[in-house]
Design a protein around this motif. Structure first.
Motif: not given
Length: 268
Positions: A8, A11, A15-16, A19, A35, A37, A54
């Motif tokens: 994704i 974030g 997006g979050s 998820a 994810i 960012n 992440i």
């Protein structure tokens, strides 16, 4: 569950929410989702609290995934896609775009001939209650059942022509804000007539939930349900008529149309 990994890119709230919805549905585990960012500290909580992978590296996230969801702001979309287009390949990846206002044709111009699905959910996807619209390019149609199944686990879905996506964006995505503004207003009215803020909000939230279920589960229309609670000379009709006099329905309709026109301006 599905066995594929998902990246994704972006974030933020949407997006979050996607998820979290995927995990809450039981469709995937946090370990299957990466994810990204640009500022890692902004999504650190997604790793610490929820167990997601992440990273700031979009390329590495894509290389470890089969499904790529792009959930960045429209202003950042093209720069991001140009950055990662060399690692997005038709044979290895399916691209799902939740970028508002960016058409499939725009994505194809950057990425070439690959499976692309344009998706417009809302933030209720985090609790598996989204209303999600989907449009597919020709290659994306090969994955139609798989992608629809994913989003069916996260609420309700509708497959529509891409030309209807602006309307879906306003009503299905922005509509969450419209509904919440009604909830807030009803709650404030409740405070004025004597309820505490907490209790008033609980009442307003439950009546919205109940009203929605009446329509969805009974396959009904609002007017017959309204008629059931509007007795002659009664309180409900007095309240409704005052709201209509003050522009309740017309202002909401005008707001929906204004949002739609704003999207058309953006896409033109």
């Amino acid at each position: 569950m599905i066995s594929k990994n998902i990246a994704i890119l972006g974030g933020g709230n949407l997006g979050s929410s996607i998820a979290k919805g995927l995990v809450k549905s039981g469709l995937m585990t946090p370990e299957q989702i990466t994810i990204t960012n640009l500022e890692l500290e902004l999504i650190q909580h997604l790793k610490d609290e929820d167990g997601f992978n992440i990273t700031t590296d979009n390329v590495s996230a894509i290389e470890g995934a089969e499904i790529v969801i792009v959930a960045v702001k429209p202003t950042a979309a093209m720069a991001l896609l140009n950055q990662v287009k060399e690692v997005l390949t038709s044979g290895n990846h399916v691209l799902i775009s939740v970028i508002s206002g960016v058409k499939i044709h725009d994505l194809e111009e950057v990425l070439g001939n690959m499976p692309i699905i344009r998706v417009m959910p809302n933030t209720a996807i985090a609790i598996q209650e989204s209303m999600t619209a989907l449009s597919f390019n020709e290659k994306g149609l090969e994955y139609k059942n798989e992608v629809v199944n994913i989003f069916d686990q996260l609420g309700s879905t509708m497959v529509i022509p891409e030309a209807q996506m602006p309307a879906a964006t306003v009503l299905a995505s922005c509509g969450i804000a419209f509904a919440l503004r009604f909830l807030r207003a009803a709650s404030q009215g409740g405070i004025e007539i004597g309820f505490s803020s907490k209790l008033s909000q609980e009442i307003a939230a439950q009546i919205m939930k109940g009203a929605s279920k009446l329509i969805i589960e009974n396959n009904s229309h609002p007017e017959p349900e309204i008629d059931k609670v509007t007795t002659p000379l009664g309180v409900t009709i007095k309240s409704l008529n005052k709201m209509e006099y003050e522009g309740f329905s017309s202002s909401l309709i005008s707001g929906v149309v204004a949002g739609y026109n704003k999207i058309l301006e953006t896409e033109s």
